[in-house]
Scaffold this active site. Structure first.
Site, PDB file in Angstrom:
ATOM      1  NE  ARG A  25      -4.396  -1.535   0.490  1.00  0.00           N
ATOM      2  CZ  ARG A  25      -4.959  -1.968   0.976  1.00  0.00           C
ATOM      3  NH1 ARG A  25      -5.798  -1.160   1.926  1.00  0.00           N
ATOM      4  NH2 ARG A  25      -6.073  -3.246   1.164  1.00  0.00           N
ATOM      5  NE  ARG A  29      -7.476   5.612   2.319  1.00  0.00           N
ATOM      6  CZ  ARG A  29      -7.998   3.840   2.518  1.00  0.00           C
ATOM      7  NH1 ARG A  29      -9.459   5.402   3.538  1.00  0.00           N
ATOM      8  NH2 ARG A  29      -8.501   2.856   3.484  1.00  0.00           N
ATOM      9  NE  ARG A  38      -9.950   8.514  -2.055  1.00  0.00           N
ATOM     10  CZ  ARG A  38     -10.813   7.709  -1.583  1.00  0.00           C
ATOM     11  NH1 ARG A  38     -10.640   6.547  -1.530  1.00  0.00           N
ATOM     12  NH2 ARG A  38     -11.650   8.390  -1.236  1.00  0.00           N
ATOM     13  CG  ASP A  75      -9.015  -2.970  -3.864  1.00  0.00           C
ATOM     14  OD1 ASP A  75      -8.863  -2.710  -3.423  1.00  0.00           O
ATOM     15  OD2 ASP A  75      -9.952  -4.381  -4.067  1.00  0.00           O
ATOM     16  CE1 TYR A 152     -13.167  -8.140   1.659  1.00  0.00           C
ATOM     17  CE2 TYR A 152     -11.685  -9.293   1.207  1.00  0.00           C
ATOM     18  CZ  TYR A 152     -12.033  -8.123   2.110  1.00  0.00           C
ATOM     19  OH  TYR A 152     -10.913  -8.336   2.499  1.00  0.00           O
TER      20      TYR A 152
HETATM   21  O1  CP3 Z   1      -0.105  -2.405  -2.300  1.00  0.00           O
HETATM   22  C1  CP3 Z   1      -0.279  -1.361  -3.269  1.00  0.00           C
HETATM   23  O2  CP3 Z   1      -0.303  -0.648  -2.794  1.00  0.00           O
HETATM   24  C2  CP3 Z   1      -0.832  -1.624  -4.292  1.00  0.00           C
HETATM   25  C3  CP3 Z   1      -2.735  -1.857  -4.278  1.00  0.00           C
HETATM   26  C4  CP3 Z   1      -3.435  -2.033  -3.219  1.00  0.00           C
HETATM   27  C5  CP3 Z   1      -4.319  -1.914  -2.860  1.00  0.00           C
HETATM   28  N1  CP3 Z   1      -5.054  -2.959  -2.325  1.00  0.00           N
HETATM   29  C6  CP3 Z   1      -5.141  -0.329  -3.045  1.00  0.00           C
HETATM   30  C7  CP3 Z   1      -6.383   0.108  -2.271  1.00  0.00           C
HETATM   31  C8  CP3 Z   1      -3.634  -3.645  -3.335  1.00  0.00           C
HETATM   32  C9  CP3 Z   1      -1.785  -4.636  -3.656  1.00  0.00           C
HETATM   33  C10 CP3 Z   1      -4.837  -3.674  -2.400  1.00  0.00           C
HETATM   34  C11 CP3 Z   1      -4.939  -5.781  -1.776  1.00  0.00           C
HETATM   35  C12 CP3 Z   1      -5.976  -5.789  -1.496  1.00  0.00           C
HETATM   36  N2  CP3 Z   1      -7.710  -4.572  -1.520  1.00  0.00           N
HETATM   37  C13 CP3 Z   1      -6.473  -6.741  -0.191  1.00  0.00           C
HETATM   38  C14 CP3 Z   1      -4.892  -7.639  -0.074  1.00  0.00           C
HETATM   39  C15 CP3 Z   1      -4.303  -6.876   0.683  1.00  0.00           C
HETATM   40  C16 CP3 Z   1      -4.141  -6.253   2.294  1.00  0.00           C
HETATM   41  O3  CP3 Z   1      -4.503  -5.199   2.116  1.00  0.00           O
HETATM   42  O4  CP3 Z   1      -4.585  -6.996   2.748  1.00  0.00           O
HETATM   43  C17 CP3 Z   1      -8.098  -6.525  -0.408  1.00  0.00           C
HETATM   44  C18 CP3 Z   1      -8.276  -7.351   1.294  1.00  0.00           C
HETATM   45  C19 CP3 Z   1      -8.392  -4.694  -0.683  1.00  0.00           C
HETATM   46  C20 CP3 Z   1      -9.793  -5.501  -0.564  1.00  0.00           C
HETATM   47  C21 CP3 Z   1      -9.762  -3.753  -0.463  1.00  0.00           C
HETATM   48  N3  CP3 Z   1      -9.261  -2.907  -0.673  1.00  0.00           N
HETATM   49  C22 CP3 Z   1     -10.299  -3.103   1.320  1.00  0.00           C
HETATM   50  C23 CP3 Z   1     -10.316  -4.021   2.255  1.00  0.00           C
HETATM   51  C24 CP3 Z   1      -9.848  -2.314   1.451  1.00  0.00           C
HETATM   52  C25 CP3 Z   1     -10.127  -0.861   2.699  1.00  0.00           C
HETATM   53  C26 CP3 Z   1     -10.914  -0.210   2.274  1.00  0.00           C
HETATM   54  C27 CP3 Z   1     -10.386   1.038   3.426  1.00  0.00           C
HETATM   55  O5  CP3 Z   1     -11.289   2.367   2.882  1.00  0.00           O
HETATM   56  O6  CP3 Z   1      -9.444   0.794   3.678  1.00  0.00           O
HETATM   57  C28 CP3 Z   1      -9.525  -1.447  -0.239  1.00  0.00           C
HETATM   58  C29 CP3 Z   1      -9.409  -0.253  -0.384  1.00  0.00           C
HETATM   59  C30 CP3 Z   1      -8.266   0.115  -1.216  1.00  0.00           C
HETATM   60  N4  CP3 Z   1      -7.156  -0.989  -2.111  1.00  0.00           N
HETATM   61  C31 CP3 Z   1      -7.150   1.400  -0.858  1.00  0.00           C
HETATM   62  C32 CP3 Z   1      -5.933   1.010  -1.033  1.00  0.00           C
HETATM   63  C33 CP3 Z   1      -5.220   2.410  -1.469  1.00  0.00           C
HETATM   64  C34 CP3 Z   1      -7.770   2.334  -0.225  1.00  0.00           C
HETATM   65  C35 CP3 Z   1      -9.111   2.424  -0.931  1.00  0.00           C
HETATM   66  C36 CP3 Z   1      -9.206   4.698  -0.644  1.00  0.00           C
HETATM   67  O7  CP3 Z   1      -8.565   5.386  -1.582  1.00  0.00           O
HETATM   68  O8  CP3 Z   1      -9.657   4.899   0.022  1.00  0.00           O
END
Ligand code: CP3
Length: 344
Positions: A25, A29, A38, A75, A152
């Protein structure tokens, strides 16, 4: 082709004096420039599907910190969306999906060959990054592992214990296995398309592997990873693959050998010494600083970073966090971690 990218050297099994570093990540944010882009995109999913802006946020942490790898901004839930599930994000809560728990709902899903129509913008992001990244930076593509993505699709949202997916596994095994199989086949094609577009490494995120026990771990974490990796290796023998069966505990042992992965990423519930003794003998390991250090910083961050570097210094190691960096992290602490790893 000889390579001098440090991440590729570590993945090939080389023990380096200084471990290469990137961060899960890393585009996110906690960075003001990410929040600005974003906002420009409108929302998270629009950012994922806007190739120019997704490439821009991927590059931001590379410009700011000079990480050794960039990870494609996308994602893991885009793939089930491409298979026909509805997906949206609720601000402050996380992802929501239409649920797939019956044969009729499964039969509504699209076939594997149809995914590219939705995912083409992701491949375009990869092509832009392959052109624009500094020549020493490795480009990592990724997908979620079938079990994690299935949790999911079955619950329609994230959950702490993945209860809905475990329930379907025992109550309607046939539908559950069809979901896993469709995701396995789709993941192969999704990662192959990322490699065709220029991804040099791919990573399989099995964030909820830790809730699979015993035979379930073999059937739904290990076997799908094995199938995906075997298919990719037959088509792309030179593309390294990182597997992340998060919270695998003692199931991290032997995971690389059993699946054919070039590297196992480990979370911070296992100690670096334990990883050095039980996992690193099979090849490269990635990890595993607790992400709270990116919030708290200070001498604890420095001490724990040095401890991990030292404990894993006798074999191939890529430095990373144990899980993704959180939005409340301080960007200065990321710099402190990098300086500590690089010995400044
Ligand atoms: O690592 C990276 O920067 C690459 C991009 C990436 C994202 N998500 C961007 C993201 C990767 C590899 C993921 C993987 C992901 N997404 C997983 C597996 C890894 C882990 O973290 O356990 C899972 C379970 C998801 C599903 C998902 N997407 C969740 C549970 C969330 C969280 C929601 C939140 O608001 O925190 C996301 C959103 C997400 N994916 C964000 C990012 C940067 C935050 C989104 C935002 O900008 O609001």
């Amino acid at each position: 082709m000889a390579n001098n990218k440090t991440i590729l050297r570590a993945l090939a099994g080389e023990t380096l004096d200084t471990p290469p570093i990137w961060m899960m990540r890393q585009a996110g944010r906690y960075l003001p420039e990410y929040r600005a882009t974003r906002a420009q995109a409108g929302d998270f999913l629009s950012l994922c599907y806007n190739s120019d802006l997704a490439a821009e946020v991927t590059l931001q942490p590379i410009r700011r910190y000079g990480f050794d790898a960039a990870i494609l901004f996308a994602d893991i839930l885009l793939l089930p969306q491409a298979l026909g599930a509805d997906l949206w994000f609720v601000t402050g809560e996380g992802p929501r999906m239409s649920t797939t728990t019956t044969q009729a709902e499964f039969d509504q899903l699209r076939s594997v060959g149809d995914i590219h129509e939705t995912l083409n913008p992701v491949y375009e992001t990869v092509r832009i990054l392959a052109r624009e990244l500094p020549k020493e930076t490795t480009l990592i593509g990724f997908a979620g592992a079938p079990w994690t993505v299935a949790t999911y699709m079955i619950a329609g949202r994230g959950s702490k214990d993945q209860g809905a997916a475990h329930a379907l596994k025992s109550e309607n095994r046939a539908v559950f296995e069809q979901i896993i199989d469709r995701l396995t086949d789709a993941t192969i094609e999704y990662l192959a398309a990322q490699i065709d577009a220029g991804a040099e490494v791919v990573k399989l995120f099995d964030s909820w592997a830790g809730s699979l026990k015993g035979q379930d771990f073999d059937d739904f974490a290990l076997k799908p990873a094995q199938k995906i990796i075997a298919a990719l290796k037959s088509r792309y023998p030179d593309t390294p693959i990182i597997a992340f069966p998060r919270e695998g505990g003692d199931r991290y042992i032997g995971f690389a050998k059993a699946t054919g992965a070039d590297c196992v990423a480990v979370d911070n519930s296992v100690s670096a010494e334990w990883v050095a003794e039980h996992v690193q003998p099979d090849g490269c390991v990635q990890g595993n600083l607790a992400s709270h250090h990116m919030v708290t910083g200070g001498q604890d961050l420095v001490d724990e970073t040095r401890h991990i570097v030292r404990a894993l210094s006798k074999g191939p190691h890529i430095f990373n966090l144990g899980h993704g960096i959180t939005p409340d992290a301080n960007p200065d602490n990321v710099q402190l971690m990098i300086d500590t790893v690089r010995g400044a």
